[in-house]
Write an enzyme that holds these catalytic residues in place. Structure first.
Site, PDB file in Angstrom:
ATOM      1  N   VAL A 185       0.823  -1.162   0.127  1.00 56.07           N
ATOM      2  CA  VAL A 185      -0.006   0.066  -0.183  1.00 56.07           C
ATOM      3  C   VAL A 185       0.852   1.255   0.085  1.00 56.07           C
ATOM      4  O   VAL A 185       0.361   2.258   0.184  1.00 56.07           O
ATOM      5  CB  VAL A 185      -1.030   0.008   1.140  1.00 56.07           C
ATOM      6  CG1 VAL A 185      -2.194  -1.247   1.140  1.00 56.07           C
ATOM      7  CG2 VAL A 185      -0.292   0.007   2.615  1.00 56.07           C
ATOM      8  N   LYS A 186       2.137   1.311  -0.229  1.00 57.00           N
ATOM      9  CA  LYS A 186       2.875   2.312  -0.326  1.00 57.00           C
ATOM     10  C   LYS A 186       2.971   2.971  -1.572  1.00 57.00           C
ATOM     11  O   LYS A 186       2.523   2.391  -2.806  1.00 57.00           O
ATOM     12  CB  LYS A 186       4.453   1.995  -0.037  1.00 57.00           C
ATOM     13  CG  LYS A 186       4.448   1.487   1.671  1.00 57.00           C
ATOM     14  CD  LYS A 186       3.860   2.471   2.635  1.00 57.00           C
ATOM     15  CE  LYS A 186       4.407   2.341   4.031  1.00 57.00           C
ATOM     16  NZ  LYS A 186       3.799   1.245   4.770  1.00 57.00           N
TER      17      LYS A 186
END
Ligand code: PLP
Length: 401
Positions: A185-186
């Site tokens: 999710v970065k």
């Protein structure tokens, strides 16, 4: 924020290179790999983009923090100053090496308050670890000057702010060491992965050896290599590195998109009465992965966040109540609940966080709301969202009164 929104041909091509050779490991097998060294190439690309001498890829952002601390010789009983608002990885990495996490209040930047940092420094302090949460950064100038004054290391956790900068330097490159995460999710992702960056050659060599069982990486026979000190396995695989190689090439494109979307939302809400924006320290440029603002008080913030979600503003966070990002819910740390016995240094050194006064952090977190900035929104979607946010923010404060 998440780079997975825009996976495409570049990512597929990079992964196929690795699958075609079948060499999924970053070290060795020179004859079989068709000249592909994805991890090595990605390290070069990261070092170049971040304007540093060295990058060491590892298996996650958490292992990047652990390896960074270990590479600088931090160990049992050393104190590492970290903020009350961060991801649990901060204290996990500190405790993993037997060091003591010393938690310090955040201010209206939602990152370490330099005044509180200075108050927390003791003879045992070795590192100040600011965490650039939600796309914006700590006052690195003030922290660097404290580190200089007290002879401490500055280790930046830039996992959530890759692509941002401070005084013209990429976040992560300002301190002695910087860490990134490429988890799913970065801003840029490779599934699971992380990196340590530094200009210090000794830290780089230590990180390189430590993350691969202490291997000295001399010669081309892994079995014959020596092990100058104890290490661990924090290696990244070639498959993950391949995805990262495609994504790092797109970092600036992603930041541009985030900036555009962030700006539309910010322009819509920043002049609404009762709304104030999170403070960005002078000299800082965000990576625009979140838009974060304060409401006048905790009750209004709670109601506003619920109203935003109810009105279709998804990806809207009230961090104050979050299990993973704020000290209020970290009872496992406060009680040192671990599977096995922890080192005496950690047990005896950890302050009593049940009793600690973090009312300053409570004040800022209690009032703050963050909205995630996505890459895949159409302009129409962003404008609609801006309109909805503005409407909710204009009406909610009055409901609460
Ligand atoms: C994601 C994150 C980490 C840890 O990264 P992983 O790759 O998930 O281990 C560390 N610090 C912060 C601030 C993060 O957001």
């Amino acid at each position: 924020m998440p780079g997975f929104e825009l996976f495409g041909d570049q990512e597929r091509k990079q992964v196929n290179d690795v699958l075609e050779s079948g060499v999924l490991m970053r070290y060795g097998f020179d004859g079989n790999r068709n000249g592909h060294w994805k991890a090595l190439e990605l390290e070069k690309a990261i070092a170049k983009r971040m304007q540093v001498e060295h990058a060491q890829l590892v298996s996650s952002g958490t292992s990047a923090l652990t390896v960074a601390l270990a590479s600088a010789g931090i160990g049992a009983g050393d104190e590492v100053i970290m903020p009350t608002f961060t991801f649990v990885a901060s204290f996990e990495s500190i405790v993993a090496i037997g060091a003591v996490p010393v938690l310090v209040d955040v201010d209206d930047t939602l990152t370490l308050d330099p005044k509180k940092v200075e108050e927390a420094i003791t003879e045992k302090t070795k590192v100040v670890m600011p965490v650039h949460m939600c796309g914006s950064m700590a006052d690195l100038k003030a922290l660097a000057s404290l580190c200089k004054k007290y002879n401490l290391l500055l280790l930046e956790d830039a996992c959530q702010a890759i692509g941002g900068s401070f005084e013209g330097k990429p976040l992560g490159s300002y301190g002695d060491l910087g860490c990134f995460s490429f988890d799913y999710v970065k801003t840029i992702t490779c599934g699971e992965g992380g990196a340590v960056i530094t200009n210090n050659e000794r830290y780089k060599t230590n990180a390189d050896h430590y993350s691969d069982h202490g291997h000295d990486h001399v010669g081309n026979d892994r079995g014959a290599e020596t092990h100058p000190f104890l290490g661990y396995n924090f290696r990244i695989s070639e498959l993950n590195a391949a995805v990262g190689l495609a994504q790092i090439a797109r970092l600036d494109e992603f930041i541009e998109i985030q900036k555009k979307n962030y700006t539309i939302l910010r322009n819509a809400i920043e002049n609404v009465e009762g709304v104030t924006m999170r403070k960005v320290p002078e000299g800082g440029v965000e990576n625009y992965s979140f838009l974060t603002f304060f409401m006048p008080d905790e009750a209004t913030a709670r109601t506003t966040q619920k109203e935003l979600v109810a009105n279709g503003v998804d990806g809207c966070f009230y961090w104050f109540d979050n299990n993973w990002h704020y000290i209020k819910k970290w009872d496992h740390l406060k009680d040192l609940k671990s599977l096995g016995k922890l080192p005496e240094e950690v047990k005896n050194g950890l302050p009593d966080y049940h009793k600690a006064d973090f009312s300053q952090s409570d004040k800022w977190l209690g009032r703050s709301i963050s909205v995630l900035i996505k890459l895949s929104w159409t302009e129409e979607e962003v404008k609609q969202r801006a309109e909805r946010m503005k409407n909710v923010l204009e009406s909610v404060p009055e409901t609460v009164k």
